[in-house]
Scaffold this active site. Structure first.
Site, PDB file in Angstrom:
ATOM      1  N   PRO A   2       2.853   3.376   4.830  1.00  0.00           N
ATOM      2  CA  PRO A   2       4.280   3.675   4.985  1.00  0.00           C
ATOM      3  C   PRO A   2       4.809   4.510   3.826  1.00  0.00           C
ATOM      4  O   PRO A   2       4.527   4.215   2.665  1.00  0.00           O
ATOM      5  CB  PRO A   2       4.946   2.298   5.014  1.00  0.00           C
ATOM      6  CG  PRO A   2       3.916   1.310   4.677  1.00  0.00           C
ATOM      7  CD  PRO A   2       2.575   1.948   4.733  1.00  0.00           C
ATOM      8  N   GLU A   3       5.531   5.552   4.155  1.00  0.00           N
ATOM      9  CA  GLU A   3       6.188   6.357   3.128  1.00  0.00           C
ATOM     10  C   GLU A   3       7.695   6.140   3.262  1.00  0.00           C
ATOM     11  O   GLU A   3       8.139   5.325   4.060  1.00  0.00           O
ATOM     12  CB  GLU A   3       5.788   7.825   3.281  1.00  0.00           C
ATOM     13  CG  GLU A   3       4.274   8.000   3.068  1.00  0.00           C
ATOM     14  CD  GLU A   3       3.898   9.394   2.582  1.00  0.00           C
ATOM     15  OE1 GLU A   3       4.651   9.960   1.782  1.00  0.00           O
ATOM     16  OE2 GLU A   3       2.852   9.894   3.010  1.00  0.00           O
ATOM     17  N   HIS A  95      -3.070 -12.042  10.080  1.00  0.00           N
ATOM     18  CA  HIS A  95      -2.505 -11.412   8.888  1.00  0.00           C
ATOM     19  C   HIS A  95      -0.998 -11.614   8.754  1.00  0.00           C
ATOM     20  O   HIS A  95      -0.347 -10.909   7.995  1.00  0.00           O
ATOM     21  CB  HIS A  95      -2.850  -9.926   8.888  1.00  0.00           C
ATOM     22  CG  HIS A  95      -4.328  -9.668   8.948  1.00  0.00           C
ATOM     23  ND1 HIS A  95      -5.180 -10.029   7.925  1.00  0.00           N
ATOM     24  CD2 HIS A  95      -5.103  -9.120   9.913  1.00  0.00           C
ATOM     25  CE1 HIS A  95      -6.429  -9.691   8.255  1.00  0.00           C
ATOM     26  NE2 HIS A  95      -6.408  -9.139   9.454  1.00  0.00           N
ATOM     27  N   ARG A 113      -4.151  -5.705   4.551  1.00  0.00           N
ATOM     28  CA  ARG A 113      -4.822  -5.373   3.293  1.00  0.00           C
ATOM     29  C   ARG A 113      -4.212  -6.059   2.077  1.00  0.00           C
ATOM     30  O   ARG A 113      -4.757  -5.979   0.979  1.00  0.00           O
ATOM     31  CB  ARG A 113      -4.851  -3.844   3.119  1.00  0.00           C
ATOM     32  CG  ARG A 113      -5.658  -3.191   4.249  1.00  0.00           C
ATOM     33  CD  ARG A 113      -5.738  -1.704   4.118  1.00  0.00           C
ATOM     34  NE  ARG A 113      -6.493  -1.305   2.929  1.00  0.00           N
ATOM     35  CZ  ARG A 113      -6.722  -0.041   2.597  1.00  0.00           C
ATOM     36  NH1 ARG A 113      -6.258   0.938   3.361  1.00  0.00           N
ATOM     37  NH2 ARG A 113      -7.398   0.244   1.512  1.00  0.00           N
ATOM     38  N   ARG A 158       7.362  20.418 -16.618  1.00  0.00           N
ATOM     39  CA  ARG A 158       6.059  20.039 -16.087  1.00  0.00           C
ATOM     40  C   ARG A 158       5.135  21.246 -16.008  1.00  0.00           C
ATOM     41  O   ARG A 158       5.457  22.240 -15.376  1.00  0.00           O
ATOM     42  CB  ARG A 158       6.215  19.437 -14.672  1.00  0.00           C
ATOM     43  CG  ARG A 158       7.108  18.219 -14.625  1.00  0.00           C
ATOM     44  CD  ARG A 158       6.495  17.060 -15.394  1.00  0.00           C
ATOM     45  NE  ARG A 158       7.275  15.839 -15.219  1.00  0.00           N
ATOM     46  CZ  ARG A 158       6.823  14.763 -14.593  1.00  0.00           C
ATOM     47  NH1 ARG A 158       5.608  14.744 -14.100  1.00  0.00           N
ATOM     48  NH2 ARG A 158       7.585  13.700 -14.470  1.00  0.00           N
TER      49      ARG A 158
END
Ligand code: ZN
Length: 277
Positions: A2-3, A95, A113, A158
């Site tokens: 998921p983002e 799960h 996970r 940067r």
């Protein structure tokens, strides 16, 4: 994984059903997540009423109020976590690690996970933002503070290539691998270009591309909110219509070049050498 758009869609999906509702019980079947679920949480949380469901980066914050005071659940979906509603009494699957019981349904946290996170921080909605995991989060790309001027200033310091810089959550939250590649493609900027050497005009294009890419993904996910929250099948992370992501070897949708895949900072980057410079 998921983002930001997936987490935001999850937030929008669960918020209406949780606001003003009392948590009647909490069941922890597996406490060993990325960090242990606090041992006393299942005992202390019931009786709390949900005041707000917020998002900071990829963390969900469920603000609660009880006779004992205020506090927030801090939830992270990790690599494979999901929050969805289940009927009261629905038998847990392998799960399904945590249930929060409300009057008419369960909110269930599933995470094969176990890189996800469920923590508790006592205090006001404002003070929870200083939790060590949240205090280090960079600027929100969908907030008014995210402007081309801010991005130009941030990138000026940067020296590395732009793509890993965009993915640095201490700088900017929620621009993960898919959305960094797609935003650069949309802006026509090579992922290899030095961050500090991009002109202001192009940074304006990039800032707009980041906002548009994330917003479109949220909109696309909005149409699948029901699946997202109610289904018990596959995780169903939605994907945007990718320009370059996962399209190595295929023809660019804008020019006749072939999309390339390279490694940057340990992650796959997809780009078109023809229209990204
Ligand atoms: Zn191209």
């Amino acid at each position: 994984m998921p983002e930001l758009p997936e987490v935001e869609v999850c937030r929008r999906g669960i918020e209406p059903a949780l606001l003003g509702q009392e948590i009647l019980a909490m069941t922890v079947r597996q406490a060993r997540l990325r960090q242990p679920v606090p041992a006393d949480l299942a005992h202390g949380l019931p009786g709390s009423v949900v005041r707000a469901v917020r998002r900071r980066g990829k963390y969900l914050l469920i603000d609660c109020l009880s006779a004992e005071g205020e506090g927030s659940l801090i939830v992270h979906l990790g690599m494979s976590g999901r929050l969805r509603f289940a009927p009261l009494g629905a038998p847990p699957q392998k799960h399904d690690h945590i249930d929060w019981q409300f009057a008419t349904q369960l909110l269930r946290f599933t995470d094969p996970r176990r890189f996800g996170l469920v923590l508790w921080q006592a205090g006001t909605a404002q003070s929870v933002l200083s939790h060590p995991l949240l205090a280090v989060q960079g600027i929100e790309p969908l907030s008014p503070e995210f402007t081309a001027a801010w991005l130009h200033d941030a990138l000026a310091r940067r020296n590395g290539p732009i793509k890993p810089v965009l993915m640095d959550s201490h700088l900017l939250v929620g621009v993960g691998n898919i959305y960094a590649s797609e935003s650069l493609y949309r802006a026509g900027i090579s992922p290899l270009r030095a961050a500090s050497r991009i002109s202001f005009t192009r940074i304006e294009t990039l800032a707009a591309a980041i906002v548009a890419t994330l917003s479109e993904a949220i909109a696309a996910g909005g149409s699948s909110i029901r699946d997202y929250v109610h289904s018990d099948g596959s995780p169903g992370w939605f994907q945007i219509q990718a320009g370059v992501y996962d399209r190595a070897g295929q023809i660019c949708r804008r020019c006749n070049n072939t999309v390339r895949q390279i490694r940057q900072a340990g992650r796959s980057t997809f780009y078109c050498p023809g229209c990204q410079r």
